[in-house]
Write an enzyme that holds these catalytic residues in place. Sequence first.
Site, PDB file in Angstrom:
ATOM      1  N   GLU A 264      15.887  35.331   5.848  1.00  0.00           N
ATOM      2  CA  GLU A 264      15.075  36.326   5.157  1.00  0.00           C
ATOM      3  C   GLU A 264      14.078  35.543   4.334  1.00  0.00           C
ATOM      4  OE1 GLU A 264      13.695  38.564   2.397  1.00  0.00           O
ATOM      5  OE2 GLU A 264      15.760  38.858   1.719  1.00  0.00           O
ATOM      6  N   CYS A 298      10.441  39.616  -2.572  1.00  0.00           N
ATOM      7  CA  CYS A 298       9.874  39.297  -1.257  1.00  0.00           C
ATOM      8  C   CYS A 298       9.241  40.538  -0.661  1.00  0.00           C
ATOM      9  CB  CYS A 298      10.892  38.655  -0.336  1.00  0.00           C
ATOM     10  SG  CYS A 298      12.372  39.570  -0.224  1.00  0.00           S
TER      11      CYS A 298
HETATM   12  C1  UN1 Z   1      14.195  40.306  -2.061  1.00  0.00           C
HETATM   13  O1  UN1 Z   1      13.164  40.360  -2.719  1.00  0.00           O
HETATM   14  O2  UN1 Z   1      14.615  39.209  -1.601  1.00  0.00           O
HETATM   15  O3  UN1 Z   1      13.769  46.148  -1.206  1.00  0.00           O
HETATM   16  C2  UN1 Z   1      15.084  41.462  -1.792  1.00  0.00           C
HETATM   17  C3  UN1 Z   1      13.809  45.564  -2.299  1.00  0.00           C
HETATM   18  C4  UN1 Z   1      15.167  45.152  -2.810  1.00  0.00           C
HETATM   19  C5  UN1 Z   1      15.580  43.848  -2.224  1.00  0.00           C
HETATM   20  C6  UN1 Z   1      14.538  42.769  -2.275  1.00  0.00           C
HETATM   21  N1  UN1 Z   1      16.125  46.163  -2.476  1.00  0.00           N
HETATM   22  O4  UN1 Z   1      12.819  45.333  -2.955  1.00  0.00           O
END
Ligand code: UN1
Length: 507
Positions: A264, A298
């Site tokens: 990821e 992310c």
């Molecule tokens: C991340 O930023 O690695 O969808 C995960 C989202 C959160 C998870 C983000 N539930 O923004």
Amino acid sequence: MTHTVTEHFSEQLSLRARALLHGLGAEVPAPGTLLARTPISGGVLLPLTPDTPADVDAAIGRAATAFESWRTVPAPVRAALVRRLAALLVAHQDELAELVTLEAGKIGAEALGEVQEMIDVCEFAIGLSRQLYGATMPSERPGHRLMETWHPLGVVGVISAFNFPVAVWAWNTAIALVCGDTVVWKPSETTPLTALACHTLLRRAAREVGADPQVHQLVQGDATVGEALVDDPRVALLSATGSVRMGGIVAPRVAARFGRCLLELGGNNAAIVAPSADLELAVRGIVFAAAGTAGQRCTTLRRLIAHRSIADQLVERLSAAYSQLPVGNPLDDGVLVGPLVDERAYTAMRTALVRANDEGGEIVCGGERVELIGAEAYYVRPALVRMPAQTELVREETFAPILYVLTYDDLDEAIALNNGVTQGLSSSIFTLDQREAEQFIAGSDCGIANVNIGTSGAEIGGAFGGEKNTGGGRESGSDSWKAYMRRATNTINYSTELPLAQGIHFG
Ligand code: UN1
């Protein structure tokens, strides 16, 4: 604040972190060279001793041994461990969230939300423990049954990032545990204390339900600790969250030993705003997705692709909303934007803004540093930048609150812009036109494609992850569990004959 006042404040934060760890039952480890810092003041919360490659080797060994018995525990019985963990997370939600705020700089509401995400995925995993379904298929042979069964995979290595220091661990660990795997966790070296707290709660849960506490191992330190996990053939699956650069190193090394990877990696997420959009709703969605978590998810919204007919109006409304965003100490009520994680993040943001200017961009608002709590803490005003085109800079992920605004004339062009980056995590469209929404869902090449909500804030029930340079992995909900198990295809002959497939006669 003067230097000494900041130092005094940092000491208070450190004391608070110690008290929280104590409340969570974690033993404060021996001091060493791994410094847990708080982005709130930039000060040190606790110095810890990092693990050596030999420690990692031993931890993997313990996890591998624990796997041999854990795999034989029925999945619904394994779920008892996750159920107890969920109960402990509920009981300690406030303390754990405060520790997340101290270590990652998240505002209270988002830190609580992150712990909630852990609880949610535990609940999902508990139900899943009775639903690790295999398919059966009609066999072409009489008196035969053809089916698939799913089996525990082995030791799962989890490498997690600072920005979701606990939720992403829980996505992996809750699922891996009900799937019968054991876990070795290497958290970000930026967030060792929240990791210690989670590890402590999980070990306690194991003891309380009579499970082997060795099913979970924590290894802390820098990249050398991660590398030891990457290269160890006993680690059957390596689930890694982080930069594209990191994924590019990890993936070939794990592949070289025929291990499995679940990646990821970066995102460079876009939202299209169509002429029919409910602009009021769009503005709210965009501000949360772009400025929330100080742009350090992310899934953060980094590119806004606005239809030419509404672009000016949208930028005006966004600029008004941005000017009212309270930036500050995330421990304070009412603050919506906390600090950047460190100086490097701040430098990356500044460099990007200078480049934006060079590439013909116009900084509409934000981007400036707000020196609130000493020189070592990096608070910034989220930036809104109009760009003449999707330049090289716009195609890069800068892990900071910068929203680039582009314009489009027709939807195909907008979708092409959405897809015109190497990353493929999240995307969204704001439109009230169902044809446009469906065209976008089919056309976006991202792992997540939303309608009338922003790019961030996914629920755990769906599969989370993205395509292209984002790495292709899927975590948390839906059928992501399949990555944590191995599949066996079984042909069972209950007849007295031995017919061969494909009608072959042999002798
Ligand atoms: C991340 O930023 O690695 O969808 C995960 C989202 C959160 C998870 C983000 N539930 O923004």
